[in-house]
Every structure is written in structure tokens, then in C-alpha cells.
Design an enzyme around this catalytic site. Structure first.
Site, mmCIF file in Angstrom:
data_model
loop_
_atom_site.group_PDB
_atom_site.id
_atom_site.type_symbol
_atom_site.label_atom_id
_atom_site.label_comp_id
_atom_site.label_asym_id
_atom_site.label_seq_id
_atom_site.Cartn_x
_atom_site.Cartn_y
_atom_site.Cartn_z
ATOM 1 N N ARG A 40 12.072 7.581 1.386
ATOM 2 C CA ARG A 40 13.179 7.887 2.727
ATOM 3 C C ARG A 40 13.419 5.805 2.287
ATOM 4 N NH1 ARG A 40 9.782 4.522 6.165
ATOM 5 N NH2 ARG A 40 7.797 4.151 5.081
ATOM 6 N N TYR A 74 -8.548 7.421 -0.600
ATOM 7 C CA TYR A 74 -8.354 6.115 -1.109
ATOM 8 C C TYR A 74 -8.842 5.087 -1.872
ATOM 9 C CZ TYR A 74 -6.133 2.405 0.747
ATOM 10 O OH TYR A 74 -5.009 0.885 0.054
ATOM 11 N N ILE A 97 -3.409 -5.948 5.846
ATOM 12 C CA ILE A 97 -2.484 -7.388 5.531
ATOM 13 C C ILE A 97 -2.381 -6.626 6.802
ATOM 14 C CG2 ILE A 97 -0.478 -7.928 5.113
ATOM 15 C CD1 ILE A 97 -2.968 -8.067 2.468
HETATM 16 N N1 SER Z 1 -5.916 -2.424 4.555
HETATM 17 C C1 SER Z 1 -5.840 -0.998 4.074
HETATM 18 C C2 SER Z 1 -6.744 0.631 4.843
HETATM 19 O O1 SER Z 1 -7.228 0.047 6.079
HETATM 20 C C3 SER Z 1 -7.250 -1.364 3.579
HETATM 21 O O2 SER Z 1 -6.013 -1.460 2.303
HETATM 22 O O3 SER Z 1 -6.386 1.743 4.248
#
Ligand code: SER
Length: 318
Positions: free
Chosen positions: A37, A143, A173
Site C-alpha cells: 500500500r 511470529y 521499537i
Molecule cells: N515489536 C514486535 C512485536 O511486538 C517484536 O518484534 O511483535
């Protein structure tokens, strides 16, 4: 030959700022942004942009040819919280996109690639404090499983096919420019936004949940630094531990109160608590420091000051 960079997932939280920084360093036309996008105005107007699905090998190949790309940063992924809602889709996106780029590097269509791993690659059986570079890794989220498997594949492609792949395990982050999507550490961004907009925040993690975090400026710095390092200095080809700070929701709230004394926080755990509880609390990043000179610049106080000032200006101008 000149460096020509492609960023896949350029409109996401990290991709946006990475693209802008790489354009500043290498010139706008040497950095091609791509995503499924369109992104914000600053990103769209500062250089070339292509719509691409990270799982679509043929479309990516066309872009590699069109711009004579030499390096790829693969920033597209489904994060931890969304991944738990769509496990099969998360696995498919995270692995297919990685294999696409690894195979282009194997076929020598590109020279170098960056792919991020995460603290999510660790799990509940990993030592929680000062988590070593090499340790038990039994991730419990989709994940995390995709990141752990991805790390193994990166190292495999380096060992067997000489692919120059570089990777870091990002902590949570924190940034103000582009919102994150679907992560467990996102609370630490929402909290600053809400502090300024409504003076209070209801945290989905309990007050004692300590997690490793990093300000965006440091994350971008690490990413560019490892990509610029001499190949022989990048001794780990799975992924490097990376750290800057660790704090709990209660600690970040106390820090925000130094700037906004009336700020109030409440706590109501949701499904993300279990994800956070499975991750390390602090990370040993000495190998990144030794091998390619990594050094973070932001601690909790400096980051809070910078976040609140930047968000304040952003809200004033919107
Ligand atoms: N910031 C990511 C998450 O919370 C971790 O890599 O999924």
C-alpha cells in the site's frame, strides 16, 4: 557499480524511517521504496515507489531488473499480536517473503540483504535477564517461530550458498512518525500518544512487565551499521542480539509523569500479556558491540523527551 537499494515493506513503522534515512545518505533515486500500500506523503514524495506484494516473486524480480537493485532490506512482516489471530497467514507471509529474497541473493541477482529478527525468537525457557546471543530458543508465538526459523535459514544460505545476509534481533521499537501495527510492544508508543492527547493510558500489559526496547533512531543506526560493516566483521549470520534499554509500563509511566505531572495510567491485561511474558526482559548485545561497533544513544529519559517533543509538534501541525 553504484549501490541501488530496494526496501520491501517501506511504508511500515521501521520501513518508513529507514527509507528516509537511506535516501538522505545515498540520494533519493538510489533508494526504491515498495509496499503493498502507499505510505505517508514524505515517503511517497521523496523518491521512487512501487506497489509490490512481498510474497510475489515475479513482481519483485521485475523491480530488481528495472532499477538494477544491488541490496534489499526486507521489512515486511506480520507481527506478534496480529500473527496470533492469523497464524497460517503470518507464517506464509513471513517465510515466503524471506525465501523470495534469500533466493534472489542465492541466484546473485542481488549482492546483499537485510532481514530483521526479533526478541520474539526467544521463548519462555530462554534465560530472561541478560539473554545471551546463543541460548535456548523455544518461541511460542507464530511470529517468533517464523523469526527463529528465518534465522536458521539465513545462516544456512550464508553457509551453503555464500549469501551475504545480515540481521539483528530488534527489541520493541519506539517511534513517533509512523504508527506500528500489531505488535505486543506497541503499548510503549500508544502511551506517549495518549499522554499528550488525553492525559491517561490503559495498558494492556500489567505494570511489572519488563521488556527490552529501543528508540527508532538507534534501530535505524544499527540497521545501517550492520549493512555497512565489512563482510568479515559480520561473524554471526543468523541474527545479532541488540539492546538499548528495558523498562516496565510502570517505569515508563513514571518517566512520562516527569514531563506531564497529571498523567494517569491504569492496567487491564489482554491476550498480549502471555506473549510479553514469554519474551526476555533484557538482552546481552556484547557481540554486536565487539563485531561491528554497535552503540545505542537513547535511554528511557532521553527517548521520552524526544518522543514527547516530536509528537507535540506533530499534533500541533495536523
Ligand atoms: N515489536 C514486535 C512485536 O511486538 C517484536 O518484534 O511483535
Amino acid at each position: 557499480m553504484n549501490k541501488q537499494i530496494l526496501i520491501i515493506g517501506a511504508c511500515g513503522q521501521i520501513g518508513t524511517e529507514l527509507t528516509l534515512k537511506l535516501r538522505e545518505i545515498n540520494g533519493n533515486n538510489a533508494v526504491i521504496a515498495s509496499d503493498i500500500r502507499e505510505g505517508n506523503d514524505e515517503l511517497m514524495q521523496s523518491g521512487p515507489f512501487e506497489i509490490v506484494d512481498a510474497m510475489d516473486k515475479n513482481s519483485i524480480e521485475k523491480i530488481l531488473d528495472k532499477y538494477a537493485i544491488t541490496e534489499v532490506y526486507l521489512m515486511a512482516a506480520m507481527l506478534s499480536a496480529t500473527g496470533e489471530k492469523f497464524p497460517a497467514k503470518a507464517w506464509e507471509l513471513n517465510m515466503t517473503s524471506l525465501f523470495n529474497v534469500l533466493n534472489f541473493a542465492k541466484e546473485k541477482k542481488i549482492k546483499k540483504m537485510f532481514w530483521p529478527s526479533s526478541i520474539a525468537a526467544f521463548g519462555p525457557t530462554t534465560p530472561k535477564e541478560n539473554t545471551p546471543q546463543e541460548t535456548i530458543m523455544e518461541p511460542t508465538t507464530v511470529y517468533g517461530i517464523s523469526k527463529q526459523a528465518g534465522e536458521r535459514w539465513c545462516e544456512y544460505y550464508f553457509n551453503n550458498y555464500g549469501v551475504d545476509v545480515r540481521s539483528v534481533r530488534y527489541p520493541g521499537i519506539i517511534s513517533w512518525k509512523t504508527n506500528p501495527g500489531g505488535g505486543t510492544t506497541d503499548y510503549a508508543i500508544e502511551i506517549y500518544n495518549n499522554a499528550l492527547l488525553v492525559g491517561k493510558y490503559d495498558s494492556f500489559l500489567n505494570k511489572n512487565t519488563k521488556l527490552p526496547m529501543m528508540y527508532m533512531d538507534d534501530a535505524i543506526d544499527a540497521t545501517i551499521k550492520i549493512m555497512d560493516a565489512k563482510p568479515e566483521d559480520v561473524k554471526i549470520r543468523s541474527s545479532y542480539n541488540l539492546a538499548a534499554m528495558s523498562f516496565t509500563p510502570e517505569e515508563i509511566a513514571l518517566e512520562i509523569k516527569k514531563f506531564i505531572p497529571d498523567f494517569k495510567i491504569s492496567y487491564h491485561e489482554d491476550f498480549r500479556q502471555r506473549i510479553a511474558d514469554s519474551w526476555p526482559q533484557s538482552i546481552d548485545d556484547s557481540r554486536a558491540k565487539e563485531d561491528w561497533g554497535w552503540q545505542p544513544k537513547f535511554d528511557l529519559h532521553k527517548m521520552s523527551e524526544n518522543m514527547l517533543n516530536s509528537l507535540h509538534k506533530k499534533f500541533e501541525n495536523s
